[in-house]
Design a protein around this motif. Structure first.
Motif, PDB file in Angstrom:
ATOM      1  N   ARG A   1       7.793  17.024  14.309  1.00 18.22           N
ATOM      2  CA  ARG A   1       8.877  16.678  13.407  1.00 18.22           C
ATOM      3  C   ARG A   1       9.581  17.955  13.018  1.00 18.22           C
ATOM      4  NH1 ARG A   1       4.648  16.312   8.862  1.00 18.22           N
ATOM      5  NH2 ARG A   1       5.799  17.188   7.116  1.00 18.22           N
TER       6      ARG A   1
ATOM      7  N   ALA B   1       6.507  10.193   9.671  1.00 14.43           N
ATOM      8  CA  ALA B   1       7.385  11.352   9.477  1.00 14.43           C
ATOM      9  C   ALA B   1       7.653  12.089  10.780  1.00 14.43           C
ATOM     10  CB  ALA B   1       6.773  12.303   8.456  1.00 14.43           C
ATOM     11  N   TYR B   2       6.923  11.745  11.822  1.00 14.06           N
ATOM     12  CA  TYR B   2       7.055  12.432  13.095  1.00 14.06           C
ATOM     13  C   TYR B   2       8.028  11.696  13.999  1.00 14.06           C
ATOM     14  CZ  TYR B   2       3.228  15.408  11.717  1.00 14.06           C
ATOM     15  OH  TYR B   2       2.456  16.327  11.055  1.00 14.06           O
TER      16      TYR B   2
ATOM     17  N   SER C   1      10.996  25.719  12.113  1.00 14.11           N
ATOM     18  CA  SER C   1      10.679  24.731  11.083  1.00 14.11           C
ATOM     19  C   SER C   1       9.812  23.582  11.591  1.00 14.11           C
ATOM     20  CB  SER C   1      11.964  24.147  10.504  1.00 14.11           C
ATOM     21  OG  SER C   1      12.695  23.483  11.528  1.00 14.11           O
TER      22      SER C   1
ATOM     23  N   ALA D   1      10.906  19.216  10.150  1.00  9.43           N
ATOM     24  CA  ALA D   1      10.744  19.961   8.896  1.00  9.43           C
ATOM     25  C   ALA D   1       9.781  19.222   7.994  1.00  9.43           C
ATOM     26  CB  ALA D   1      12.105  20.129   8.219  1.00  9.43           C
ATOM     27  N   GLY D   2       9.630  19.733   6.773  1.00 12.88           N
ATOM     28  CA  GLY D   2       8.804  19.075   5.787  1.00 12.88           C
ATOM     29  C   GLY D   2       7.558  19.859   5.473  1.00 12.88           C
ATOM     30  N   SER D   3       6.664  19.240   4.730  1.00 12.20           N
ATOM     31  CA  SER D   3       5.419  19.874   4.313  1.00 12.20           C
ATOM     32  C   SER D   3       4.296  19.516   5.276  1.00 12.20           C
ATOM     33  CB  SER D   3       5.057  19.418   2.907  1.00 12.20           C
ATOM     34  OG  SER D   3       3.735  19.830   2.581  1.00 12.20           O
TER      35      SER D   3
ATOM     36  N   ASN E   1       2.048  16.622   4.368  1.00  9.40           N
ATOM     37  CA  ASN E   1       2.456  15.242   4.624  1.00  9.40           C
ATOM     38  C   ASN E   1       1.806  14.772   5.912  1.00  9.40           C
ATOM     39  OD1 ASN E   1       3.671  12.805   5.095  1.00  9.40           O
ATOM     40  ND2 ASN E   1       5.765  13.558   5.008  1.00  9.40           N
TER      41      ASN E   1
ATOM     42  N   ARG F   1       2.358  24.394  11.300  1.00  7.13           N
ATOM     43  CA  ARG F   1       3.764  24.774  11.211  1.00  7.13           C
ATOM     44  C   ARG F   1       4.016  25.855  12.250  1.00  7.13           C
ATOM     45  NH1 ARG F   1       7.691  23.809   7.808  1.00  7.13           N
ATOM     46  NH2 ARG F   1       6.317  23.051   6.149  1.00  7.13           N
TER      47      ARG F   1
END
Length: 125
Positions: free
Chosen positions: A99, A111-112, A31, A101-103, A106, A52
């Protein structure tokens, strides 16, 4: 905390090529999203590209599209940023981050979670 170490920075003439690498201290989870950011002195980090880990899907800043390529080497637990045809405007400190997870759409640096120390890229005319 995951440790990240960048390498491959240096000086390159405009129109040349450079490949940055980011190796992690532990295996990436499927992820995970790994991103590259750039930062000039006194400026905020700016998104360059991310990937990803599980399927290799990617996202790029407009300035990087068509010139830079992000990829992963699962055997080496490493993410690369291939910089082709760089210009002096690409001169900055480049850092990788991860990071959980997530999109990949983004691009928010907040977010990291884990960051490397960065590697200097200098593009000369």
């Amino acid at each position: 905390q995951m440790w990240l170490v960048e390498s491959g920075g240096g000086s390159v003439p405009a129109g040349g090529a450079l490949r940055l690498s980011c190796v992690a201290s532990e295996p990436h989870k499927p992820s995970h999203i790994v991103g590259w950011f750039r930062q000039a002195p006194g400026m905020e980090r700016a998104f360059v590209a991310n990937i990803r880990w599980s399927i290799g899907s990617t996202n790029y800043a407009d300035s990087a599209k068509g010139r830079f390529t992000i990829s992963r080497d699962e055997a080496e637990n490493t993410v690369h940023l291939q910089m082709d045809n760089p210009t002096p405007e690409d001169t900055d400190v480049y850092s990788c981050a991860t990071r959980s997870a997530g999109s990949i759409k983004n691009n928010d640096r907040h977010a990291y979670n884990d960051w490397g120390q960065g590697t200097q890229v200098t593009v000369s005319t």
